[in-house]
Motif scaffolding. Structure first.
Motif, PDB file in Angstrom:
ATOM      1  N   TYR A 137       0.842  -1.197   0.000  1.00  0.00           N
ATOM      2  CA  TYR A 137       0.000   0.000   0.000  1.00  0.00           C
ATOM      3  C   TYR A 137       0.876   1.247   0.000  1.00  0.00           C
ATOM      4  N   TRP A 142      -6.312   6.942   5.731  1.00  0.00           N
ATOM      5  CA  TRP A 142      -6.647   5.838   6.619  1.00  0.00           C
ATOM      6  C   TRP A 142      -7.662   4.902   5.976  1.00  0.00           C
ATOM      7  N   ARG A 143      -8.663   5.458   5.284  1.00  0.00           N
ATOM      8  CA  ARG A 143      -9.695   4.609   4.696  1.00  0.00           C
ATOM      9  C   ARG A 143      -9.094   3.662   3.660  1.00  0.00           C
ATOM     10  N   HIS A 146      -7.151   1.000   5.437  1.00  0.00           N
ATOM     11  CA  HIS A 146      -8.062   0.089   6.128  1.00  0.00           C
ATOM     12  C   HIS A 146      -8.659  -0.913   5.146  1.00  0.00           C
ATOM     13  N   HIS A 147      -9.077  -0.447   3.973  1.00  0.00           N
ATOM     14  CA  HIS A 147      -9.627  -1.355   2.968  1.00  0.00           C
ATOM     15  C   HIS A 147      -8.566  -2.337   2.481  1.00  0.00           C
ATOM     16  N   ALA A 149      -5.801  -3.351   4.050  1.00  0.00           N
ATOM     17  CA  ALA A 149      -5.451  -4.304   5.105  1.00  0.00           C
ATOM     18  C   ALA A 149      -6.567  -5.321   5.314  1.00  0.00           C
ATOM     19  N   THR A 150      -7.823  -4.885   5.222  1.00  0.00           N
ATOM     20  CA  THR A 150      -8.944  -5.809   5.410  1.00  0.00           C
ATOM     21  C   THR A 150      -8.938  -6.899   4.351  1.00  0.00           C
TER      22      THR A 150
END
Length: 208
Positions: A137, A142-143, A146-147, A149-150
Motif C-alpha cells: 500500500y 486511513w480509509r 483500512h480497505h 489491510a482488510t
C-alpha cells in the motif's frame, strides 16, 4: 515481598495521607528473586507447539503478583496479575518473564500459549507482507489503508484455512474449522429476492 501498607492514619492535621507505604518488611522483590524462591513443585514442563524438528517445550511457573512499579504514587496497590516465568532445564537462572492480565482461573498451559503467541503473530505479519502484499500500500489515507489491510487479512485467513486441511495439519485442525451457520433469511449479496405471491396473506413468510 508483600504488598505495600495502606496510607498512614490521619493525625487530624493537614491533608489526610493518601499514598501507600513501603517498609523493610513490605518491600517489593525483583522478578529473578521471586522466581528463584519458588519451590520445585511450582515448575512444570509445558509444550506449546510443534517445531520443525520436535515439539517445543520448556519449564514454566506462574504465580499471582501485584506489580510494584511506582506504586508509592498510588492510593491503592496495583491489581493482581499473572507472573509467568520460563526457566529451561540446564539454565542457571530464568530466561524470560511475562506479566499477564488474563483471568485468575487461567491454566498454566493457557498462559504459556498466549505468551508464545508472539512468534506466530510475527510470522503471520511477515507472510502478510511478503506473500499477500500488505506492505504494497502506497496511499496516505486511513480509509484506503483500512480497505487494503482488510482484504489482505481476509485473503490470508482463507489461505491459512486451506493450508490447515493439508497433512500434517489436517488431522488436528480440521475438526476445529467448521463452517459457520447461516442466519435465518440469509441472502448472498447480489442475489435476487425470493418471489412473493400476489396476496400477502398467502406468502410463506407472512407472520400470520
Amino acid at each position: 515481598g508483600t504488598q505495600p501498607l495502606p496510607p498512614k492514619p490521619w493525625s487530624g492535621r493537614g491533608r489526610p495521607p493518601s499514598r501507600v507505604r513501603r517498609q523493610a518488611e513490605h518491600a517489593p522483590v525483583s522478578a529473578k528473586e521471586l522466581a528463584q524462591a519458588l519451590p520445585e513443585d511450582a515448575w512444570h514442563m509445558v509444550t506449546w507447539r510443534e517445531g520443525s524438528k520436535a515439539s517445543l517445550a520448556s519449564r514454566f511457573a506462574a504465580v499471582r503478583v501485584r506489580p510494584a512499579h511506582r506504586d508509592y504514587w498510588r492510593s491503592v496497590p496495583h491489581a493482581e496479575e499473572w507472573f509467568l516465568i520460563e526457566w529451561p532445564d540446564g539454565e542457571v537462572e530464568p530466561t524470560k518473564y511475562w506479566l499477564s492480565t488474563l483471568p485468575g482461573k487461567t491454566k498454566l498451559a493457557g498462559l504459556v500459549d498466549q505468551a508464545k503467541m508472539r512468534w506466530r503473530i510475527e510470522r503471520d505479519y511477515q507472510e502478510l507482507k511478503q506473500e499477500i502484499g500488505l506492505g504494497h500500500y502506497e496511499g496516505r489515507g486511513w480509509r484506503g489503508f483500512h480497505h487494503h489491510a482488510t482484504l489482505a487479512i481476509a485473503a490470508y485467513g482463507f489461505l491459512v484455512s486451506e493450508r490447515s486441511l493439508i497433512p500434517p495439519s489436517a488431522p488436528r485442525l480440521a475438526p476445529l474449522l467448521k463452517p459457520p451457520a447461516l442466519s435465518e433469511g440469509y441472502r448472498p449479496r447480489g442475489a435476487a429476492a425470493a418471489p412473493r405471491t400476489p396476496r400477502r396473506q398467502l406468502h410463506r413468510h407472512h407472520p400470520d
